[in-house]
Scaffold this motif. Structure first.
Motif, PDB file in Angstrom:
ATOM      1  N   ILE A  54       0.851  -1.187   0.000  1.00  9.95           N
ATOM      2  CA  ILE A  54       0.000   0.000   0.000  1.00  9.95           C
ATOM      3  C   ILE A  54       0.887   1.238   0.000  1.00  9.95           C
ATOM      4  CG2 ILE A  54      -1.727   1.285   1.308  1.00  9.95           C
ATOM      5  CD1 ILE A  54      -2.566  -1.446   2.524  1.00  9.95           C
ATOM      6  N   VAL A  55       0.626   2.159  -0.918  1.00  8.09           N
ATOM      7  CA  VAL A  55       1.387   3.401  -0.990  1.00  8.09           C
ATOM      8  C   VAL A  55       0.646   4.468  -0.192  1.00  8.09           C
ATOM      9  CG1 VAL A  55       2.226   5.206  -2.533  1.00  8.09           C
ATOM     10  CG2 VAL A  55       2.344   2.818  -3.234  1.00  8.09           C
ATOM     11  N   LEU A  56       1.397   5.202   0.649  1.00  7.93           N
ATOM     12  CA  LEU A  56       0.810   6.271   1.462  1.00  7.93           C
ATOM     13  C   LEU A  56       1.603   7.556   1.324  1.00  7.93           C
ATOM     14  CD1 LEU A  56       0.186   4.403   4.848  1.00  7.93           C
ATOM     15  CD2 LEU A  56      -1.470   4.877   3.034  1.00  7.93           C
ATOM     16  N   ASP A  57       0.928   8.678   1.544  1.00  6.44           N
ATOM     17  CA  ASP A  57       1.594   9.969   1.693  1.00  6.44           C
ATOM     18  C   ASP A  57       1.841  10.157   3.178  1.00  6.44           C
ATOM     19  OD1 ASP A  57       1.497  10.578  -1.025  1.00  6.44           O
ATOM     20  OD2 ASP A  57      -0.510  11.438  -0.850  1.00  6.44           O
ATOM     21  N   LEU A  58       3.107  10.351   3.559  1.00  5.96           N
ATOM     22  CA  LEU A  58       3.463  10.438   4.972  1.00  5.96           C
ATOM     23  C   LEU A  58       4.087  11.769   5.342  1.00  5.96           C
ATOM     24  CD1 LEU A  58       5.223   6.968   5.446  1.00  5.96           C
ATOM     25  CD2 LEU A  58       2.826   7.554   5.862  1.00  5.96           C
ATOM     26  N   ALA A  59       3.835  12.191   6.577  1.00  8.10           N
ATOM     27  CA  ALA A  59       4.551  13.295   7.211  1.00  8.10           C
ATOM     28  C   ALA A  59       5.475  12.612   8.209  1.00  8.10           C
ATOM     29  CB  ALA A  59       3.584  14.231   7.918  1.00  8.10           C
ATOM     30  N   VAL A  60       6.770  12.591   7.898  1.00  8.18           N
ATOM     31  CA  VAL A  60       7.750  11.849   8.694  1.00  8.18           C
ATOM     32  C   VAL A  60       8.395  12.775   9.721  1.00  8.18           C
ATOM     33  CG1 VAL A  60       9.844  10.440   8.599  1.00  8.18           C
ATOM     34  CG2 VAL A  60       8.187  10.337   6.724  1.00  8.18           C
ATOM     35  N   LEU A  61       8.429  12.315  10.965  1.00 12.19           N
ATOM     36  CA  LEU A  61       9.010  13.088  12.069  1.00 12.19           C
ATOM     37  C   LEU A  61      10.427  12.611  12.328  1.00 12.19           C
ATOM     38  CD1 LEU A  61       5.919  12.800  14.436  1.00 12.19           C
ATOM     39  CD2 LEU A  61       6.392  14.574  12.755  1.00 12.19           C
ATOM     40  N   ASN A  62      11.392  13.510  12.133  1.00 12.73           N
ATOM     41  CA  ASN A  62      12.801  13.216  12.371  1.00 12.73           C
ATOM     42  C   ASN A  62      13.308  14.110  13.488  1.00 12.73           C
ATOM     43  OD1 ASN A  62      13.832  11.285  10.314  1.00 12.73           O
ATOM     44  ND2 ASN A  62      12.962  12.797   8.912  1.00 12.73           N
ATOM     45  N   PRO A  63      14.394  13.727  14.163  1.00 18.20           N
ATOM     46  CA  PRO A  63      14.948  14.603  15.201  1.00 18.20           C
ATOM     47  C   PRO A  63      15.337  15.988  14.667  1.00 18.20           C
ATOM     48  CG  PRO A  63      15.900  12.413  15.378  1.00 18.20           C
ATOM     49  CD  PRO A  63      15.087  12.440  14.114  1.00 18.20           C
TER      50      PRO A  63
END
Length: 91
Positions: A54-63
Motif C-alpha cells: 500500500i502506498v501512502l503519503d506520509l509526514a515523517v518526524l525526524n529529530p
C-alpha cells in the motif's frame, strides 16, 4: 489493518551510504491515502516491493525536522524508504 489519514505508522530511513547513520524507524503520520495507490505502482522498484504493498503519503518526524514523502509498505523486511505498521510490544 486499513491505513487512514491521521494514523501513526513507522517510516524506515535510508541511512547514509558510508554508514555514518544507520537505517532507523521514524514516527510518521498518514497524511493521505492516494487514489489508486493500492497496490504500489512504482515501476522503477516494482519487483522490490510486495505485490500488495500500500502506498501512502506520509509526514515523517525526524529529530532534525519533518519531511513529506509518498512511499510503499514493506512489512516483512522494513527496507529504507518504506513504511510499516508499528510492532506491538507487551500487549
Amino acid at each position: 489493518m486499513k491505513p487512514t489519514v491521521g494514523r501513526i505508522v513507522h517510516y524506515v530511513s535510508y541511512g547514509t551510504p558510508g554508514g555514518e547513520y544507520s537505517s532507523q524507524c521514524r514516527a510518521a503520520i498518514v497524511a493521505g491515502v492516494p487514489e489508486g495507490a493500492l497496490p504500489a505502482a512504482d515501476t522503477e522498484h516494482a519487483q522490490e516491493w510486495e505485490s500488495d504493498a500500500i502506498v501512502l503519503d506520509l509526514a515523517v518526524l525526524n529529530p532534525g525536522g519533518m519531511f513529506f514523502n509518498r512511499c510503499p509498505q514493506s512489512e516483512p523486511i522494513h527496507r529504507g524508504g518504506t513504511w510499516h505498521w508499528p510492532e506491538r510490544e507487551g500487549i
